[in-house]
Design an enzyme around this catalytic site. Structure first.
Site, PDB file in Angstrom:
ATOM      1  CG  ASP A   1     -10.344 -15.067 -13.424  1.00 58.07           C
ATOM      2  OD1 ASP A   1     -10.421 -14.067 -14.161  1.00 58.07           O
ATOM      3  OD2 ASP A   1     -10.777 -16.198 -13.748  1.00 58.07           O
TER       4      ASP A   1
ATOM      5  CG  ASP B   1      -6.791 -16.453 -14.493  1.00 61.32           C
ATOM      6  OD1 ASP B   1      -6.765 -15.240 -14.752  1.00 61.32           O
ATOM      7  OD2 ASP B   1      -7.840 -17.102 -14.347  1.00 61.32           O
TER       8      ASP B   1
END
Length: 577
Positions: A294, A476
């Protein structure tokens, strides 16, 4: 009197697992353990009542004791994962304000809201359904969906999602998806489904035991039958010989082959600030070939930094005194440059616009260029705040994300390890491309929703990739659960940390590389331990079948094989990543 109740109680998890495996027509590590414990305990009980010489009560209790330690750690890890979906559900509003046709407001349960209804979401409330803004202009904390630290400005026509937090004036939203149809509910289902798949992961030792255990069972039974009915030995002698076969081949060394290395690897990782939460994470981590990062809070620092406008200390002090009154990410970054400055009194916050303070000399403003009425300014290429004061020139403060100190080196080291590195983010294309360019990552995808991240990982898995996902945002969580194995920094949200298999401390990404290298070394030692334990059994079995190994000698040999496996495992301390 002491051993029998302890064995009966402590052995229940293994007995139940063995029964379940046998009922399903298969075997696992718990089958030979259960048979060995029951047979040796029964034989020891018989020897006690008949004043025999061979009893092994302590062997059964010690074996169960060490095996239960691993079970406790496993249950703790799974307990944290089960909390993840529950914490996500807390983000869902319990009651929602809906507007009827006359405009009257009433509160109702979230489950009662239907698509098409008008929802009123006030300041500080979480949006209760996916929908479209009908009226009102405000800012939303959308980190749940995008992972982006900066709040998003929404106005009529903008799409909003359940679970996002309204930071400004009230919004009227027309519901499009409610209850189990919302994006937040989909995240909960994705996490649960991914964890269920991960829960079916079978350790290497269990996979070997499926083939190893049946052979041992047949060998022990054949030993008993041959000695009793062919060689016509006493049934006690036949049983002792068969027990010797089971004891000498009892999968203690096989059961220790994985945990012994895992304990040492876990200790190394813990000393490096890495918490290993899943008992199978090391095995999965050693097999990865792709690392997906990420962006916000993972490759970059969690906080934005001031990159321009701080040269004028007087202007910086004035801006910091106003910014200290706000929780906006840009305000926090600005106030952090001068933490000793006292907050100004009488500051008004205008959601989605900025801050204002009325003084004797006039009004001071800190916020967007429109709010501060700045004209003829160069178009912004990064997040910015403007400061306007009576009688002075407007000052622009520009901010940017800063990479973690070793992000570039970590990407290079991963490449040298033969791993593919991808960047997957919910942030804007320009921001993601900038970070990818700085770190040297060539494969990137931007503006991805939580569901989109899961789909991207599933696409990689379809191609045969074993993926390590490294992320920190609420958005996430589903992706971390869907990956082969996952890591998150300690600065991540609680939900994200609960979902991840490993959590690392500090501001650097080096723990990602350390964890991978440690997992690969641990896998090599585990394979060596399995070979040692199985080789020992193939050498000892013929002696036990021939009656040359008494049960006590078999127990000694079994313990020696376990010690050999443990000694080999300690080589992990001598091998540096």
């Amino acid at each position: 009197m002491v051993a029998l109740p302890a064995i009966a109680y402590a052995g229940r998890p293994f007995f139940r697992s063995a029964i379940a495996a046998l009922s399903g027509g298969r075997t696992n590590m718990d089958v030979p353990i259960s048979i060995g414990v029951i047979l040796v305990t029964g034989m020891s009980l018989f020897e006690t009542f008949t004043e025999g010489e061979d009893t092994y009560f302590e062997a059964s209790t010690a074996l169960l004791f060490f095996l239960l330690i691993g079970r406790v750690l496993d249950h703790q890890a799974r307990g944290r994962v089960r909390q993840t979906a529950e914490q996500l559900l807390v983000l869902r509003a319990t009651e929602i304000t809906v507007l009827d046709d006359s405009g009257a407001a009433r509160r109702c349960a979230q489950d009662a809201v239907q698509p098409g209804m008008l929802i009123l979401t006030g300041m500080g409330e979480r949006v209760g359904a996916d929908g479209v803004v009908v009226s009102g202009r405000s800012t939303l904390d959308t980190s749940l969906v995008t992972g982006e630290a900066l709040p998003a400005v929404v106005e009529p026509g903008a799409r909003v999602f359940a679970g996002t937090l309204n930071l400004g004036p009230a919004l009227t939203i027309r519901a499009a998806a409610t209850g189990e149809g919302t994006l937040l509910a989909e995240c909960v289902r994705l996490i649960a489904a991914a964890e269920e798949q991960r829960g079916r992961f079978v350790t290497l030792a269990d996979r070997i035991a499926r083939r190893y255990a049946p052979v041992i069972h047949v060998t022990a039974l054949s030993t008993f039958l041959v000695w009793r009915f062919i060689l016509h030995a006493a049934w006690t002698q036949a049983l002792l010989n068969a027990s010797a076969v089971l004891i000498v081949t009892c999968p203690c060394a096989l059961a220790l082959a994985v945990p012994a290395v895992q304990v040492l690897a876990t200790g190394r990782l813990f000393r490096a600030g890495i918490l290993l939460k899943s008992p199978t994470a090391l095995e999965r981590l050693a097999a990865i070939d792709t690392v997906v990062f990420d962006k916000t809070g993972t490759l970059t620092e969690p906080e934005l930094v001031l990159i321009a406008g701080g040269e004028d200390l007087q202007a910086l002090a004035a801006a910091a005194s106003l910014a200290a009154a706000s929780r906006h990410p840009l305000s926090r970054a600005l106030a952090g440059k001068m933490p000793a400055i006292a907050p100004a009194h009488g500051v008004l916050e205008h959601p989605g616009a900025g801050l204002s303070l009325v003084t004797d000399k006039g009004e001071i403003r800190l916020g967007s260029r429109d709010f501060c009425k700045v004209i003829d300014a160069v178009p912004a290429t990064s997040p910015e705040l403007w400061l306007t004061r009576p009688g002075t020139t407007a000052v622009c403060f520009q901010f940017a994300e800063s990479l973690r100190g070793d992000a570039v080196e970590v990407v290079r080291r991963l490449d040298r390890l033969g791993l593919r590195v991808d960047l997957l983010s919910g942030d804007r294309e320009a921001s993601v491309a900038r970070v990818a360019m700085l770190t040297g990552i060539t494969s990137l995808t931007a503006e991805v929703t939580p569901v989109g991240k899961v789909e991207a990982l599933q696409a990689l898995a379809t191609k045969g990739a074993k993926v390590l996902m490294v992320g920190d945002g609420l958005n996430d969580g589903p992706a971390l659960a869907a990956a082969s194995v996952s890591m998150s920094p300690s600065s991540a949200a609680d939900i994200t940390q609960n979902t991840a298999d490993l959590v690392f401390q500090g501001h650097k990404l080096a723990p990602v590389v350390l964890a991978i290298e440690t997992a690969r070394q641990a896998r090599q030692l585990i394979v060596q331990n399995l070979i040692l334990s199985i080789s020992y059994n193939f050498l000892a079995i013929p002696l036990a079948i021939c009656g040359l190994v008494t049960p006590w000698l078999a127990a000694l040999a079994m313990s020696s094989s376990s010690l050999l496996v443990i000694a080999n495992s300690f080589r992990l301390r001598l091998r540096q990543p």
